[in-house]
Scaffold this active site. Structure first.
Site, mmCIF file in Angstrom:
data_model
loop_
_atom_site.group_PDB
_atom_site.id
_atom_site.type_symbol
_atom_site.label_atom_id
_atom_site.label_comp_id
_atom_site.label_asym_id
_atom_site.label_seq_id
_atom_site.Cartn_x
_atom_site.Cartn_y
_atom_site.Cartn_z
ATOM 1 N N SER A 48 1.023 -0.984 -0.091
ATOM 2 C CA SER A 48 -0.053 0.037 -0.119
ATOM 3 C C SER A 48 0.867 1.363 0.072
ATOM 4 C CB SER A 48 -0.966 -0.031 1.295
ATOM 5 O OG SER A 48 -1.534 1.357 1.595
ATOM 6 N N TYR A 80 -1.314 -1.314 10.610
ATOM 7 C CA TYR A 80 -1.199 -1.530 9.396
ATOM 8 C C TYR A 80 0.056 -1.115 8.577
ATOM 9 C CZ TYR A 80 -3.538 -1.120 4.471
ATOM 10 O OH TYR A 80 -3.835 -1.347 3.168
#
Ligand code: NAD
Length: 250
Positions: free
Chosen positions: A142, A155
């Site tokens: 990401s 995350y």
């Protein structure tokens, strides 16, 4: 002439024909887009996902197999052997809280699912890939694997870790025909992001359109959500024979 063209079309080999692919989190969003794109390119697919109903439905749709598993249960992956040519580590979730309030059990869950499971699946797939002299590991990272933002420590830590794992895999696999690459998108139109848009609108008391424009896409040069199919199309190229010179970086 037209007949000859027709024949050429039907005998043309698809990009991923003869290849097997395992896609984790393959039942939804980016994973499902990869599954459909790989299947259309001729690969045989295993949809690995916690969601039994969705995994089986998609596996049926593409003539593949469902592997229903909670991939956060990493101890069960210690002795796994995985025969596949293409591995997409994609399963992931998002939880937000400031570090001092982050519930430790949630933090550990995210590391297990998004980082440790990826290590275990690579570890299980690499011996076969090395033996056959071909492998493609595609890790769905990401923009948060490259740039931090507040309240997403678990995350962001997992995605940064995945970037490190990918670089190491690239070095170890380079001489053996195995490439490793991270796809690191910004916001992609999937259920995971749709939940975040709704949450942000509620928390900030603004409309969902404003969440997109003023928060999520404020620093993005491309002022729209990425579509899952766009990621799937890149994944097909990365999984193909043509991408052999691309390994390591994002
Ligand atoms: P999604 O919620 O649509 O799909 C995630 C899939 O993972 C679901 O099918 C879910 O059942 C599965 N899953 C969740 N927990 C699991 C577990 N314990 N074991 C096995 N499967 C499990 O999400 P998405 O947006 O498609 O995200 C996929 C990946 O892409 C994630 O790693 C995410 O971090 C990454 N990503 C998403 C975006 C985005 O904007 N959507 C951007 C960058 C990166």
């Amino acid at each position: 002439m037209r007949e000859a063209e027709g024949r050429a079309e039907t005998t043309e080999k698809k990009t991923l024909e003869g290849r097997r692919a395992v896609v984790t989190g393959g039942a939804s969003g980016i994973g499902a887009a990869c599954v459909r794109a790989f299947a259309a390119a001729g690969a045989t697919i295993t949809v690995a996902d916690l969601n039994e109903e969705a995994a089986k439905a998609l596996a049926d749709e593409v003539g593949g197999t469902a592997w229903v598993a909670d991939l956060s249960g990493t101890a069960a992956l210690d002795d796994l052997e995985l025969e596949t040519d293409i591995l997409v580590n994609n399963a992931g979730i998002q939880r937000s809280a400031p570090v001092e309030e982050f519930v430790p059990v949630n933090w550990r869950f995210i590391q297990r699912l998004m980082l440790e499971a990826s290590f275990h699946l690579c570890r299980a797939a690499l011996p076969g890939m090395y033996e056959r002299g071909f492998g493609r590991i595609i890790n769905i990272s990401s923009i948060r694997g490259l740039i931090a933002s507040p309240y997403k420590s678990a995350y962001i830590t997992a995605k940064h870790g995945l970037q490190g794992l990918t670089k190491t895999l690239a070095l170890e696999g380079a001489e053996q025909g195995v490439t490793a690459y991270c796809i690191a998108p910004s916001y992609v139109r999937t259920p995971l992001v749709e939940r975040q848009i709704a949450d942000q609108a509620r928390i900030n008391g603004i409309s969902e359109d404003d969440v997109l424009e003023k928060i999520m896409l404020a620093n993005s040069p491309i002022k729209r959500l990425v579509e899952p199919d766009e990621v799937g199309s890149l994944a097909v190229w990365l999984a193909s024979d043509n991408s052999g010179m691309v390994t390591g970086p994002t």
